[in-house]
Each structure stands twice: as structure tokens, then as C-alpha cells.
Enzyme design. Structure first.
Site, short mmCIF file in Angstrom:
data_model
loop_
_atom_site.label_atom_id
_atom_site.label_comp_id
_atom_site.label_asym_id
_atom_site.label_seq_id
_atom_site.Cartn_x
_atom_site.Cartn_y
_atom_site.Cartn_z
N ASP A 1 16.39 38.19 21.15
CA ASP A 1 16.71 38.88 19.51
C ASP A 1 17.25 39.92 20.12
OD1 ASP A 1 16.32 39.12 16.84
OD2 ASP A 1 14.69 40.26 17.43
N ASP B 1 17.84 42.52 16.59
CA ASP B 1 17.42 43.99 16.58
C ASP B 1 16.25 43.44 16.41
OD1 ASP B 1 20.66 44.49 15.06
OD2 ASP B 1 20.02 42.44 14.16
C1 XBP Z 1 17.19 40.91 12.23
C2 XBP Z 1 17.79 40.69 10.40
C3 XBP Z 1 19.47 41.14 10.48
C4 XBP Z 1 19.71 42.34 10.58
C5 XBP Z 1 21.31 42.38 9.76
O1 XBP Z 1 16.41 39.49 12.27
O2 XBP Z 1 17.14 41.04 10.49
O3 XBP Z 1 19.16 40.73 9.42
O4 XBP Z 1 19.02 43.61 9.74
O5 XBP Z 1 21.98 41.50 10.26
P1 XBP Z 1 15.85 39.59 13.63
P2 XBP Z 1 23.17 41.32 9.22
O6 XBP Z 1 16.31 40.31 14.45
O7 XBP Z 1 14.71 38.61 13.29
O8 XBP Z 1 17.26 37.83 14.22
O9 XBP Z 1 23.56 42.21 8.04
O10 XBP Z 1 24.73 40.94 10.15
O11 XBP Z 1 22.80 39.75 8.90
MG MG Z 2 14.45 41.10 15.60
#
Ligand code: XBP
Ligand code: MG
Length: 252
Positions: free
Chosen positions: A10, A12
Site C-alpha cells: 500500500d 498512503d
Molecule cells: C488511500 C486513499 C487515497 C488518498 C487520496 O487509501 O484513501 O484516497 O487519500 O488519493 P489506501 P487520491 O492507502 O488504503 O490505498 O486523491 O489520489 O484518490
Molecule cells: Mg493506506
């Protein structure tokens, strides 16, 4: 029992703490640029993280305030602006990788483990993080970059993990997921993967029951020991997380 062949990461919250000082700030800059009064403070943004995906999050924010949702085109425009601001923030170098991420990536890559990304984030945002925080060589070192709208159903749906494994030709029995959130863990688990979770301030109270290993961070040999919240396989020497721990999880 299976050997570890592939690790899907993952982005973020897992590779880097991008949400509070990256994505959130970029959303607010986009709101300002569009002449909107809305701002997402740190606490509000934590609540909005219940929904993954930036466009989906904007829509969710309107729904929960009983406001008419903006049109799909307006959301897309706002989100494109947010992505530009996010790219600039990442390019400024203000979001470092989390402890142990580079070490473990390097160790796994040197050991011939297939590495990939499975994230909800927009590809342009992912590319910025790879280029500015990880290093451009990782565009080639990751065998797949599965991101954003490439699957219609975002996490907690299993689709992004299933897509990444299909692209790589690996099975769920030989693949481990690295996650930070309840939605990420649910997604990996629904795809049949074992999962290591590194929590953060936004995710520390999420439900990770059933996850294979839940720790405060991956840690470093010369850092204070990591905090261990779940250790289903009874792993020893968890001062920091090494590749051998991940291999033991797959064998366990
Ligand atoms: C990550 C997210 C993403 C970011 C923003 O979730 O929820 O939506 O916050 O991304 P995970 P975008 O780590 O579970 O994948 O604005 O580029 O969509
Ligand atoms: Mg995440």
C-alpha cells in the site's frame, strides 16, 4: 506452508505518512483555488478517511453534511487540481518514507522477491511519491503499479490486490500485503492475502483482528524497538521488521 514470492505495498500511510500533511493539505488548496469555503481540518479528515479515493471522499463529505453532491465533472476538476497540488507538495520533499520502508524494500529486492504496489491513490500521485521520496529506479523495480481507478471498486474491496496479482501471475498463497488501515487490511484479506500492518495516528484504532502482524512501524536496527500489537505467528526478535519475519509469516 508457502514461500514468500511477492510483496504488495500500500502507499498512503504505509510507504509514507501522506494523508495529514500531503493529501489533506492538497484538498484544501484545491478548495481554495476553486473559491470554495470548505476546509478539512486534521480531525475531520480522519473521519473522511473512512472512504478511500479522493473523488469518493469529496462526494462522501457532501453526503454526510446532507448537501447536494457536485457533478461528476466538478468533482473530477476539483480532484485534478488537488492532484497537482499534491504533486507539488511531494516534490518539495516534505513527506519522507516511514522508518524501515527503504531498508525492507532494498532487502526484498536484493533477495529476488517480486515487489508491487496496490493502492487507491491516483497514478500521478503515486508517481510523484516514487520519484521524489523513493527514487526513480523504483519505477523499474516495482513489477506492477496498481493504482486508482484501474479497478472500479476501491479498498476495502479486494479488486486492486486481485488485479495486481493477476498482472504478476502470482497467487495469494505466495503474496504478502503491507498495509496501514482497516480498509487496506480488509481489502488484502478479502483477496486472500496475509498482511503486515504498520499503524499510524489515523489508523491506530482501526479493527485489525485477524491480521498477521500489527506494529507501530517497520523500524530500524538502530532505532528504539517497534511496538507490537498483534503477532499471530509468535515471531521472535521484533525490535524491527526484517525480511526473515515476512518469510516466517508465509511459512507459518
Ligand atoms: C488511500 C486513499 C487515497 C488518498 C487520496 O487509501 O484513501 O484516497 O487519500 O488519493 P489506501 P487520491 O492507502 O488504503 O490505498 O486523491 O489520489 O484518490
Ligand atoms: Mg493506506
Amino acid at each position: 506452508m508457502a514461500e514468500l514470492k511477492c510483496i504488495l505495498w500500500d502507499v498512503d500511510g504505509t510507504l509514507a505518512d501522506t494523508e495529514r500533511d500531503g493529501h489533506r493539505v492538497a484538498f484544501n488548496m484545491a478548495f481554495e483555488e476553486a473559491g470554495l469555503e470548505r476546509r478539512w481540518d486534521v480531525t475531520t479528515y480522519g473521519e473522511l478517511l473512512a472512504v478511500t479515493g479522493g473523488k469518493e471522499r469529496i462526494r462522501f463529505d457532501h453526503q454526510r453534511r446532507d448537501l447536494a453532491a457536485p457533478s461528476t465533472d466538478d468533482i473530477a476538476r476539483l480532484h485534478a487540481s488537488k492532484t497537482r497540488h499534491y504533486q507539488n507538495l511531494i516534490a518539495s520533499g516534505r513527506i519522507p518514507l516511514r522508518p524501515g520502508v527503504r531498508r525492507l524494500l532494498e532487502e526484498a529486492y536484493a533477495s529476488g522477491i517480486t515487489l508491487g504496489v496496490a493502492t487507491t491513490t491516483t497514478p500521478a500521485a503515486l508517481d510523484a511519491l516514487i520519484e521524489h521520496s523513493l527514487g526513480s529506479e523504483w519505477f523499474d523495480r516495482f513489477a506492477v503499479l496498481a493504482a486508482g481507478d484501474i479497478v472500479p471498486a476501491k479498498k476495502p474491496a479486494p479488486d486492486i490486490y486481485t488485479y495486481a496479482m493477476d498482472q504478476l501471475g502470482v497467487s495469494s498463497h505466495e503474496t504478502l500485503a503491507m498495509e496501514d488501515s482497516g480498509n487496506g487490511w480488509k481489502s488484502a484479506s478479502a483477496a486472500g492475502l496475509k498482511c503486515v500492518v504498520t499503524i499510524n495516528d489515523y489508523t491506530k484504532d482501526h479493527d485489525f483482528s485477524g491480521a498477521d502482524l500489527v506494529v507501530s512501524e517497520l523500524g530500524e536496527p538502530d532505532f528504539p524497538p517497534v511496538h507490537v500489537f498483534e503477532n499471530r505467528h509468535g515471531l521472535k526478535h521484533l525490535e524491527y521488521i526484517a525480511l526473515s519475519h515476512l518469510q516466517d509469516i508465509m511459512r507459518g
